[in-house]
Design an enzyme around this catalytic site. Structure first.
Site, PDB file in Angstrom:
ATOM      1  CG  ASP A  19      39.081  46.314  39.173  1.00  0.00           C
ATOM      2  OD1 ASP A  19      38.538  45.603  39.764  1.00  0.00           O
ATOM      3  OD2 ASP A  19      39.446  47.012  38.692  1.00  0.00           O
ATOM      4  CG  ASN A  67      44.450  39.973  41.842  1.00  0.00           C
ATOM      5  OD1 ASN A  67      44.498  39.773  41.074  1.00  0.00           O
ATOM      6  ND2 ASN A  67      44.482  40.902  42.680  1.00  0.00           N
TER       7      ASN A  67
HETATM    8  C1  FPP Z   1      38.441  42.166  39.733  1.00  0.00           C
HETATM    9  O1  FPP Z   1      38.352  42.600  40.902  1.00  0.00           O
HETATM   10  C2  FPP Z   1      39.093  40.669  39.273  1.00  0.00           C
HETATM   11  C3  FPP Z   1      39.895  39.611  39.811  1.00  0.00           C
HETATM   12  C4  FPP Z   1      40.794  40.361  40.553  1.00  0.00           C
HETATM   13  C5  FPP Z   1      38.794  38.203  39.318  1.00  0.00           C
HETATM   14  C6  FPP Z   1      38.986  38.052  37.959  1.00  0.00           C
HETATM   15  C7  FPP Z   1      38.603  36.996  37.952  1.00  0.00           C
HETATM   16  C8  FPP Z   1      36.944  36.699  37.404  1.00  0.00           C
HETATM   17  C9  FPP Z   1      35.733  37.575  36.607  1.00  0.00           C
HETATM   18  C10 FPP Z   1      37.249  34.710  37.371  1.00  0.00           C
HETATM   19  C11 FPP Z   1      37.582  34.251  35.914  1.00  0.00           C
HETATM   20  C12 FPP Z   1      38.660  33.676  36.433  1.00  0.00           C
HETATM   21  C13 FPP Z   1      38.956  32.727  35.598  1.00  0.00           C
HETATM   22  C14 FPP Z   1      40.283  31.645  35.566  1.00  0.00           C
HETATM   23  C15 FPP Z   1      38.792  32.333  33.940  1.00  0.00           C
HETATM   24  P1  FPP Z   1      37.629  42.923  41.917  1.00  0.00           P
HETATM   25  O2  FPP Z   1      37.993  41.240  42.857  1.00  0.00           O
HETATM   26  O3  FPP Z   1      39.552  43.627  42.335  1.00  0.00           O
HETATM   27  O4  FPP Z   1      36.610  43.452  42.743  1.00  0.00           O
HETATM   28  P2  FPP Z   1      37.142  44.822  43.756  1.00  0.00           P
HETATM   29  O5  FPP Z   1      37.811  46.040  42.561  1.00  0.00           O
HETATM   30  O6  FPP Z   1      34.896  45.952  43.149  1.00  0.00           O
HETATM   31  O7  FPP Z   1      36.982  44.761  44.488  1.00  0.00           O
END
Ligand code: FPP
Length: 252
Positions: A19, A67
């Site tokens: 996250d 998502n």
């Molecule tokens: C949460 O951070 C993260 C995600 C929804 C995506 C995680 C994906 C990756 C690290 C890429 C790896 C992908 C693959 C296919 C292996 P957020 O976007 O919710 O962060 P925030 O809470 O700060 O907005």
């Protein structure tokens, strides 16, 4: 270097809620996808460190069933990251002995990508250095729902349904439950991640955003895990025996 110390009780299965990519990007005035790209770059060193530390299974949550409601550009970007990971990194992962597994709804991915995922699983199925479970279009409640649907479709009688049977219908069939679940970016909730499997998992929550979560911090998480007192609902031997000893004294 911290990793020269010996780790005690290395968990067999570590699962990570990656996250904070969006906030990492925002703090740098970058678009959210730049955060996801930085998060993707972080996977390789963490996977390598996990194998070095002796972890057998690493699960990463890359895309949740919720998502899909994000802006289209972000959804498309995350699908592209999965596709690129397979196209660009699969050969190297295979060479390094990584066995890939997919946890989640495969049927809602574009058809070409579904096939790439299945081919990657087939190619790497006999690798045994480390298992990488990629949780994509994954939700813990959804996982339980699909397991129940499959059990009913298979015509299993109600009296044959027990915990072991349900476990065998989960995406993680055949794998041990996660010993340690790490959540980056400081959020204090599970979001339903591995809802069934996490009954006795230990949690490690860190304020660090996922792109900044490095080998040192993985080591600290494993060190903290090594000091946890896991009783699985029972009581510790020494506690039990001290109770016995006290009982004896009471009688005396
Ligand atoms: C949460 O951070 C993260 C995600 C929804 C995506 C995680 C994906 C990756 C690290 C890429 C790896 C992908 C693959 C296919 C292996 P957020 O976007 O919710 O962060 P925030 O809470 O700060 O907005």
């Amino acid at each position: 270097m911290a990793e020269e110390k010996t780790l005690e009780n290395v968990p067999r299965h570590v699962a990570i809620i990656m996250d904070g990519n969006g906030r990492w990007a925002k703090a740098r005035g970058l678009p959210r996808l730049a955060g996801h790209r930085a998060g993707t770059e972080n996977l390789r060193p963490i996977l390598e460190a996990s194998a070095e530390f002796g972890i057998e299974i690493l699960t990463i949550w890359a895309f949740s069933t919720e998502n899909w409601s994000r802006p289209e550009v972000e959804v498309r970007g995350l699908l592209r990251i999965l596709q690129r990971m397979i196209q660009r990194d699969l050969g190297e992962l295979h060479k390094q002995g990584v066995q890939l597994r997919y946890l989640g709804r495969l049927d809602r991915l574009p058809e070409g990508l579904q096939k790439q995922v299945l081919d990657a699983i087939e190619l790497t199925k006999d690798n045994d250095r480390i298992v990488l479970n990629v949780a994509f279009d994954y939700g813990g409640r959804e996982e339980i729902v699909q397991a129940v649907q499959h059990i009913i479709r298979d015509g299993i009688p109600a009296e044959d349904v027990d915990e072991a049977l349900l476990s065998s219908y989960m995406y993680t069939a055949g794998q041990p439950d996660p010993d340690l679940i790490i959540r980056t970016s400081g959020e204090l909730r599970t979001s339903g991640f591995m809802l069934w499997q996490s009954a006795y998992s230990e949690y490690y929550i860190t304020p660090t955003f996922w792109p900044d979560f490095d080998k040192e911090e993985l080591y600290r998480a494993l060190e903290a895990f090594g000091q946890r007192d896991r009783r699985f609902g029972g009581i510790k031997d020494d506690y039990g025996s001290s109770r016995q000893a006290r009982k004896g004294k009471d009688k005396a």
